[in-house]
Design a protein around this motif. Structure first.
Motif, short mmCIF file in Angstrom:
data_model
loop_
_atom_site.label_atom_id
_atom_site.label_comp_id
_atom_site.label_asym_id
_atom_site.label_seq_id
_atom_site.Cartn_x
_atom_site.Cartn_y
_atom_site.Cartn_z
N ALA A 121 42.13 45.34 43.82
CA ALA A 121 43.51 44.88 43.94
C ALA A 121 43.87 43.88 42.86
O ALA A 121 45.01 43.85 42.37
N SER A 122 42.90 43.06 42.43
CA SER A 122 43.20 41.96 41.52
C SER A 122 43.04 42.32 40.04
O SER A 122 43.87 41.93 39.21
N ALA A 123 41.97 43.03 39.70
CA ALA A 123 41.63 43.22 38.28
C ALA A 123 42.74 43.88 37.47
O ALA A 123 42.97 43.48 36.32
N PRO A 124 43.46 44.89 37.99
CA PRO A 124 44.52 45.48 37.18
C PRO A 124 45.65 44.52 36.82
O PRO A 124 46.41 44.78 35.88
N LYS A 125 45.76 43.41 37.53
CA LYS A 125 46.80 42.41 37.23
C LYS A 125 46.37 41.46 36.13
O LYS A 125 47.21 40.75 35.56
N GLN A 126 45.06 41.40 35.85
CA GLN A 126 44.50 40.55 34.80
C GLN A 126 45.02 39.10 34.92
O GLN A 126 44.80 38.46 35.94
N GLU A 127 45.73 38.58 33.91
CA GLU A 127 46.17 37.19 33.93
C GLU A 127 47.04 36.83 35.12
O GLU A 127 47.12 35.66 35.51
N ALA A 128 47.70 37.81 35.69
CA ALA A 128 48.61 37.53 36.81
C ALA A 128 47.86 37.35 38.13
O ALA A 128 48.46 36.97 39.13
N ALA A 129 46.56 37.61 38.13
CA ALA A 129 45.75 37.45 39.35
C ALA A 129 44.85 36.22 39.19
O ALA A 129 44.83 35.57 38.15
N ARG A 130 44.12 35.92 40.22
CA ARG A 130 43.13 34.86 40.16
C ARG A 130 41.82 35.38 40.72
O ARG A 130 41.81 36.25 41.58
N PHE A 131 40.73 34.80 40.25
CA PHE A 131 39.42 35.35 40.55
C PHE A 131 38.50 34.27 41.12
O PHE A 131 38.92 33.14 41.34
N THR A 132 37.24 34.61 41.36
CA THR A 132 36.32 33.69 42.00
C THR A 132 35.09 33.46 41.14
O THR A 132 34.90 34.12 40.11
N GLU A 133 34.23 32.54 41.60
CA GLU A 133 33.01 32.23 40.85
C GLU A 133 32.00 33.37 40.87
O GLU A 133 31.04 33.35 40.12
N ARG A 134 32.21 34.38 41.71
CA ARG A 134 31.33 35.56 41.68
C ARG A 134 31.72 36.52 40.56
O ARG A 134 30.96 37.42 40.22
N ASP A 135 32.90 36.35 40.00
CA ASP A 135 33.38 37.20 38.91
C ASP A 135 32.97 36.54 37.59
O ASP A 135 33.41 35.45 37.27
N LEU A 136 32.12 37.22 36.82
CA LEU A 136 31.56 36.63 35.61
C LEU A 136 32.36 36.96 34.35
O LEU A 136 32.49 36.13 33.45
N VAL A 137 32.87 38.18 34.27
CA VAL A 137 33.62 38.63 33.10
C VAL A 137 34.79 39.47 33.58
O VAL A 137 34.65 40.26 34.53
N LEU A 138 35.92 39.33 32.91
CA LEU A 138 37.13 40.09 33.21
C LEU A 138 37.55 40.83 31.94
O LEU A 138 37.58 40.26 30.86
N SER A 139 37.87 42.13 32.09
CA SER A 139 38.24 42.91 30.91
C SER A 139 39.26 43.98 31.28
O SER A 139 39.49 44.27 32.46
N ARG A 140 39.86 44.55 30.24
CA ARG A 140 40.77 45.70 30.42
C ARG A 140 40.69 46.57 29.17
O ARG A 140 40.26 46.11 28.10
N ALA A 141 41.08 47.83 29.31
CA ALA A 141 40.98 48.76 28.19
C ALA A 141 42.04 49.85 28.31
O ALA A 141 42.47 50.20 29.41
N ASN A 142 42.44 50.37 27.16
CA ASN A 142 43.33 51.52 27.09
C ASN A 142 42.61 52.70 26.46
O ASN A 142 41.72 52.55 25.63
N LYS A 143 43.03 53.89 26.86
CA LYS A 143 42.44 55.10 26.31
C LYS A 143 42.88 55.31 24.86
O LYS A 143 43.99 54.93 24.48
N SER A 144 41.99 55.91 24.10
CA SER A 144 42.42 56.57 22.88
C SER A 144 42.99 57.91 23.35
O SER A 144 42.24 58.87 23.57
#
Length: 550
Positions: A121-144
């Motif tokens: 629920a949170s990751a697709p929002k990226q900066e608009a969401a908030r995360f926890t100390e169990r989350d170590l890295v956050l990323s996003r990608a677009n297809k070629s």
């Protein structure tokens, strides 16, 4: 009984920072076996890491989520990958984007169903969401989009995709951010810094990228309904779009930059001291030189400046191979080769250096343990003013010689955008906003300090009490005294400053290849191209500058 003395490898003198730490040379750097991705792959191999795909909930079109887990150094880590249907009108690699084809979290441990649901629920929002100390890295990608569609269409038709398209594009998706170190509520780096294999610089981020790359392969095979040829999969890395947001990092972390460069230069000094090379080492270097030539022929970019630099590399490389063939059997062969390399331009020299480091892992790989540096810049208030003056005279002549009354030397200014909180670069004499300037004008500040010190006596504490505006410059001068490779010895606000040089330097340490500049402020790259697949970690150490099909 006295303690045994440590055996120190012989080495030549390190190249001087006055030569190494210039933007033009930093912008010519190539990935090496010391790069963070290469180090991580060796660690994964040494730990016999197995990747487990624990969850795969994807519909026929490839939308849904997946979870991959690895056990590394006594800890479990999981990549939660979310694939979404992105409307064409929302597709952009720019930082203003609010939606992406896919989003990712590297999770500390094995996530429960509830935690997976939170991340999905949170990751697709990226900066608009908030995360926890169990989350170590956050990323996003677009297809070629073009290549992903071609690959899946080919697999649906029962054939493998066109090799030329795979070779020319080189990735199915490209990341537009890989965030770590506490951003948006994720864990601070200190949370994992002491853990085995993740204590090195950007190790968690590199693990995330490698797992994402494997996910893109699985996703294409799922949508296509057939398996990709391993040769093609190996060539499909992860693309990345990187811009000004990364550029100030090297300026803001001088002690860390010094560690990276010291390790690289020490490795070069060690191999330069080798008295002779074994026949197998000579053969390996010649083989790598041939591989580098093939790699150069596969590296094509539309940017005119970058294209000309690649063309010059291609013109120089036959002469490089001739020099290698003659000098590898000589006494102190690496030193002789480096001396001969002075005839070529910076890109050729730096490619040759990256090549020469490759066969000597037993001599230099241990140096990577010195790349992490938790220390920041410190101010010594007890330093006599005379000592401060001496440091400026010794280390900063390049800065004090500049004319900061000229428009050329003050043409640009760095600032942080209010909308995205990302670094930006403005034109001082054409745009408003210089009053919000970020302190990347290091050379100008030190030049101002040098002027203020004329005739001054006493200790540093007295100076900064009277002139607190000079505190930053004082700290910088003192830091460079103990971190000689920590300062970029160019004017960051001059009209000739090209941020792309800073980007390339940092990205080469990540392990990036095939730089594809889109301007002097952002570039596309490829990571993990040629890297071992999930089931190939036993062969984790021979993919420097990969060529298609090898």
């Amino acid at each position: 009984m006295s303690a045994p003395e440590l055996e120190i490898a012989p080495q030549k003198a390190l190249r001087p920072p006055s030569s190494v730490m210039r933007l033009r040379r930093m912008g010519a750097m190539f990935p090496t076996r010391l790069s963070f991705l290469r180090t991580l792959m060796r660690d994964l191999s040494a730990n016999n890491v197995q990747v487990e795909r624990r969850v795969w909930r994807m519909d026929d079109a490839g939308f849904g989520h997946a979870v991959y887990s690895v056990s590394l150094g006594g800890y479990d880590y999981s990549l939660v990958a979310i694939s979404t249907d992105l409307p064409p009108e929302l597709r952009t690699d720019r930082v203003i984007a609010t939606a992406w084809d896919s989003a990712y979290v590297l999770y500390d441990g094995i996530p429960s169903e509830a935690e997976i649901a939170r991340i999905v629920a949170s990751a697709p929002k990226q900066e608009a969401a908030r995360f926890t100390e169990r989350d170590l890295v956050l990323s996003r990608a677009n297809k070629s989009v073009r290549l992903f569609q071609h690959v899946t269409d080919a697999l649906k038709s029962g054939v493998q995709p066109d090799e030329a398209m795979v070779r020319d594009v080189g990735y199915l998706m490209r990341t537009t951010a890989v965030y770590g170190n506490g951003k948006f509520g994720i864990a601070d780096r200190g949370h994992i810094a002491a853990r085995p294999c993740l204590g090195g610089p950007f190790a968690a981020e590199m693990l995330t990228v490698w797992l994402i790359r494997g996910f893109t392969h699985d996703l294409a095979e799922h949508v296509g309904g057939a398996a990709l040829d391993a040769k093609l999969k190996r060539h499909l890395g992860i693309g990345n779009s990187t811009g000004l947001g990364m550029a100030p990092f090297l300026v803001s972390h001088p002690r860390l930059l010094d560690s990276w460069m010291q390790v690289r230069e020490t490795a070069l000094a060690r191999i330069a001291a080798l008295p002779t090379l074994k026949s197998a080492q000579q053969a390996k270097i010649l083989d790598l030189a041939a591989r580098a030539g093939r790699h150069l022929n596969e590296w094509s970019v539309p940017d005119e400046i970058a294209a000309e630099r690649i063309a010059q590399l291609q013109r120089d490389w036959p002469a490089v191979q001739e020099v290698l063939a003659v000098k590898l059997a000589m006494p102190e062969p690496i030193s002789a080769i480096l001396d001969a390399a002075e005839q070529w331009f910076e890109d050729t020299q730096e490619l040759l250096i990256a090549l020469l480091l490759e066969p000597f892992g037993d001599l230099i790989d241990g140096l990577t343990e010195c790349m992490a540096n938790p220390y920041g810049a410190e101010l010594d208030p007890s330093m006599p003013i005379e000592d401060l003056k001496a440091l400026i005279k010794r280390d900063w002549d390049w800065a004090t010689a500049l004319d900061f009354e000229s428009k050329e030397e003050t043409a640009q200014f760095w600032y942080v955008s209010e909308a995205k909180q990302e670094p930006r670069l403005g034109l001082r004499h054409e745009e408003d906003g210089a009053k919000l300037e970020s302190p990347l004008d290091i050379a100008r500040q030190v030049a101002n300090l040098a002027t203020a010190l004329e005739g001054a006596q006493g200790i540093t504490a007295e100076l900064v009490l009277k002139r607190p505006d000079l505190r930053f410059a004082v700290r910088r001068v003192q830091t460079l005294a103990i971190a000689p490779y920590g300062e970029i010895r160019d004017n960051m606000i001059a009209d000739r400053c090209l941020p792309i040089d800073m980007l390339r330097c940092k990205l080469s340490f990540f392990g990036a290849a095939k730089f594809d500049p889109k301007s002097d402020r952002w570039t596309r790259i490829t990571l993990c191209q040629g890297a071992p697949l999930f089931d190939e970690l036993a062969s984790a150490d021979d993919w420097w500058l990969p060529c298609f099909g090898e």
